[in-house]
Design an enzyme around this catalytic site. Sequence first.
Site, PDB file in Angstrom:
ATOM      1  N   ASP A   1      10.145  -4.161  -1.329  1.00  0.00           N
ATOM      2  CA  ASP A   1       9.484  -5.026  -0.307  1.00  0.00           C
ATOM      3  C   ASP A   1      10.505  -6.271  -0.272  1.00  0.00           C
ATOM      4  O   ASP A   1      10.821  -6.876  -1.249  1.00  0.00           O
ATOM      5  CB  ASP A   1       8.179  -5.467  -0.851  1.00  0.00           C
ATOM      6  CG  ASP A   1       7.617  -6.395   0.177  1.00  0.00           C
ATOM      7  OD1 ASP A   1       7.414  -5.833   1.200  1.00  0.00           O
ATOM      8  OD2 ASP A   1       7.344  -7.382  -0.191  1.00  0.00           O
TER       9      ASP A   1
ATOM     10  N   GLU B   1      13.753  -2.668   2.056  1.00  0.00           N
ATOM     11  CA  GLU B   1      13.318  -3.059   3.202  1.00  0.00           C
ATOM     12  C   GLU B   1      14.135  -4.278   3.576  1.00  0.00           C
ATOM     13  O   GLU B   1      14.354  -5.296   3.047  1.00  0.00           O
ATOM     14  CB  GLU B   1      11.781  -3.697   3.145  1.00  0.00           C
ATOM     15  CG  GLU B   1      11.224  -4.407   4.484  1.00  0.00           C
ATOM     16  CD  GLU B   1       9.993  -4.914   4.206  1.00  0.00           C
ATOM     17  OE1 GLU B   1       9.244  -5.005   5.231  1.00  0.00           O
ATOM     18  OE2 GLU B   1       9.729  -5.322   3.116  1.00  0.00           O
TER      19      GLU B   1
END
Length: 748
Positions: free
Chosen positions: A379, A415
Site C-alpha cells: 500500500d 501501489e
Amino acid sequence: MTSGVNGTSRTTGPPGPVAGVWPGSPDPLGARFRPRGPEGVEGTNFALWAGGAEAVELCLFDEHGGESRHLLTELTHETWHGFVPGVLPGRRYGYRVHGRWDPWTGARWNPAKLLLDPYARAVDGDFTGPGGGGALPAPVYGHVRDWPQQHVADTVRDERDSAPHVPKGVVVADDDDWSDDRRPATPWPDSVIYELHVRGFTMRHPGVPAPLRGTYAGLGHPAAVEHLVRLGVSAVELLPVHQFAHEDHLLRRGLRNYWGYNSIGYFAPHATYASGGTRGEQVGEFKRMVRALHAAGIEVILDVVYNHTAESGELGPTLSLRGIDNRRYYRLQADPRRYADYTGCGNTLHVVQPNVLRLITDSLRYWVTEMGVDGFRFDLAAALARSMHDVDMLSPFLAVIAQDPVLRQVKLIAEPWDVGSGGYQVGAFPPLWTEWNDRYRDAVRDFWRGALPDVRDLGYRLSGSSDLYAWGGRRPYASVNFVTAHDGFTLRDLVSYERKHNEANGEGNRDGTGDNRSWNCGVEGETPDPRVTALRRRQIRNLLTTLLLSTGVPMLVAGDEMGRTQGGNNNAYCQDNETGWVDWSLLEDPGWRALADLCARLLALRRAHPVLRSRSFFSGRPRGADGLRDLAWFTPGGTEMTEADWYAPTTALGMYLSGRDIPQRGPQGAPVTDDSFLAVLHAGPRPLRFTLPGPPWARSYDLLVNTALEEQHVAPRLRREAGSRISVRARSVLLWRVVRYDEEPGPV
C-alpha cells in the site's frame, strides 16, 4: 517520571528490578518461546528494540488481568532483552518504556501507557472504554486530550494507566516446518489475481458453516475454495490481515474500520478473523487457510500497510511505536512535535532508519517463511521508497528487497504512489516489482463510457503498457491491470452510478473520490427498466472481457464476477455489513450466473493460449514463416491502422494477436505455435459494420465470445470468411479465433 505543566519532564528513576528475569538474548526480536531455554528450562525470551529508552519493563498478564512488571536490565545494541522461565505459549504481555517526555523535541515516552510489542505474533483483545464505549478511551492517549489550551494539548503527558483498555501481545509456540505444504509458484505471466476481504468474502456464503463465516477457516473451507477454482484464478490478494485498530472518529459514529488499512501489529494475523480463539489460535488457523489454498493451486498475496500505523499524528493514541521511540520510528517535520505525512493518515514510518527497515523486512520474511504466504502488495509503496524526502528508486528499502534471498523470490506488487509531492511513480519501480496500473484502469473506463478522444492510450494498455514498462528488462507482467479495486466503485456500480453515494459513512459524502470515470447508462442507481439493466450487464461483460484479453496480469475484485453492488458507495472502508460483503445469492440470478460463467470461460481461454498472456512485449514486426506481425491493429474497414488513425476519433478497433512462434519460458526459450485471435472492441452507441481482415491474415474466423449476448454458450459456432463484413452490436466485444491458411478448417 513526572511531567511538568509546560510539557517538559524530570526523571525520578525507573522501578527496581524484579527477580525471575534471566539475561536472555537480543535476537530474535519479539517473544520467542523456548521449550529448552537456558540450562534446559522452558520459558520465553523477550527482546525489544528501544534505542532511546532509559528503561523497559516487561508486563505479564494472568488470566484475570492481573499485571506483573519485570525490569529488563540487559541492553545489547539498543535492544532490551530477558528470558523469563515458566512463561508458556498463550501468555499475554506488553511493555512500558521509560524516557523523556518532551514533545517539542519529538520525545514522547510515557510509561503509563502499555505498549504492544511491534514483533508480537498474536494479539488478544481490543481497545475498550468504560462499558466498551463508542470511542477510544482517553487513557490510550499519551497526552491529555482535554487540556484547556488545545494548541498545546499534545504536549501535556497523561498519567493514567492504559493497560485495562488496550490489547496485549500473546506468546506463540514455534512448531511448524511447512514440510507438508506445496507452494503453487505460478509464474507471473500465468497469474490472475483475485482481490478479496477475508471477512467479507464468506460472511454470506451459504456453503460455509455459520461459525466459520468471516474467518480464516471460512476462506479455507472447501465451499469457498471451490468458487476460486471454478473461476480459474491463480492467487488471492487479501486485504490487510495484519492486526489493525479502529479509528476514533469511526467508533464515535458507531462504525469500524472494515478494510484494515490501519495496522498496529505487523507480525500478527488480525485476531477477529479467527474462529478458534485469540490466544495464538489465530496463527494456526491462518496457516491452515494458506495450506488449503495452496492445495488448490492458489497462491496467497497479502496487502500490507508499512507506510503508516494506527497511531496517527501528534493527536493520535499511543499504542506501540510512538511510545517505544517516536523520533526513530516516524518521520517528523522540522518542528519535531509534528509528523511528516505522505500517507494522508497522520504519520509516515521512517523507513530510512535501520530499526524501521529491519522491522519491515523481518515482518515480510516472517510471513513468507513461517506463515506460508507467496507475495505482497504494498500500500502506498512510494512512501516506502522515500529517502530523505523525495521518492528514490535507489532507496534503502528497495535496495534491501532486491538483495534479500527470501524476499526477491516472492511476488512484489507496488501501489506506485502516495499523497506527497512527487509521489506518483507509475512505471518507475525497478525490476522485480510489478505495479498497479491505474492508467490501464482509466483508459479502459474512458473507452467504454465514450470519453476517449482517440485510441492511442488504449492501444498501449491493451498490449501490456510498453510505454511504461519496456525498460530495465521489465516485461508486460510488470503491469497489474485492473478496472476496479476495493477502493472505488464495484464493476456493477461503475455502470450504474455517476456520483458517489457515501452517506452511510457519516462524513457528509465528502469522502471518496469524485473522479470515478463511470457511466450510469442513463439512470442513476438501480432501476426496473429492462433496457437499462440489459445495457449495464453488457457493459460489465465488455469491461470484464477487455480486462481478461489484455496483456499483463489481470486483477479481479471479489464479487465483480457476479454483479456485487455497494449501492454506489465508492469508499466502503467502514462498511462491515451487507454493503461490504459479497452477496452469494446473486448466483441464483441466471444473468449474474452467466457473467460468472463468462469470467471462468475467459480465464480458461487465457490459460490455454500463451498469446493471451505474453511473456514479452509485442514488437509489431513480422514473426514466423508467414511474415505476419505479432501484433496488428485494424480499422472497422479491415485495413491496418495508420498513424493518422490512432489520432482520429473512433469508437472501434480490432486487435490481432499472432500465435506464431510465441517465446516461452525455459532454459532455451523455445518458441511454440499457438492460435491467433482477433478482438473487435466497439464502444459506440449504434451498430457497426466491421470488415474482418482478409488474406494473408486469415482463411476464416470462428467466433468465441460475443458480449452482446448474455448467454455465451451458443451452438453451432459462427464462422465467417476472411474479408467478410460483419455486424457488430452497439457497445460490444467480439473475440474471434483465426483459422490460418496452413490450418485445416475443420468443422464449425
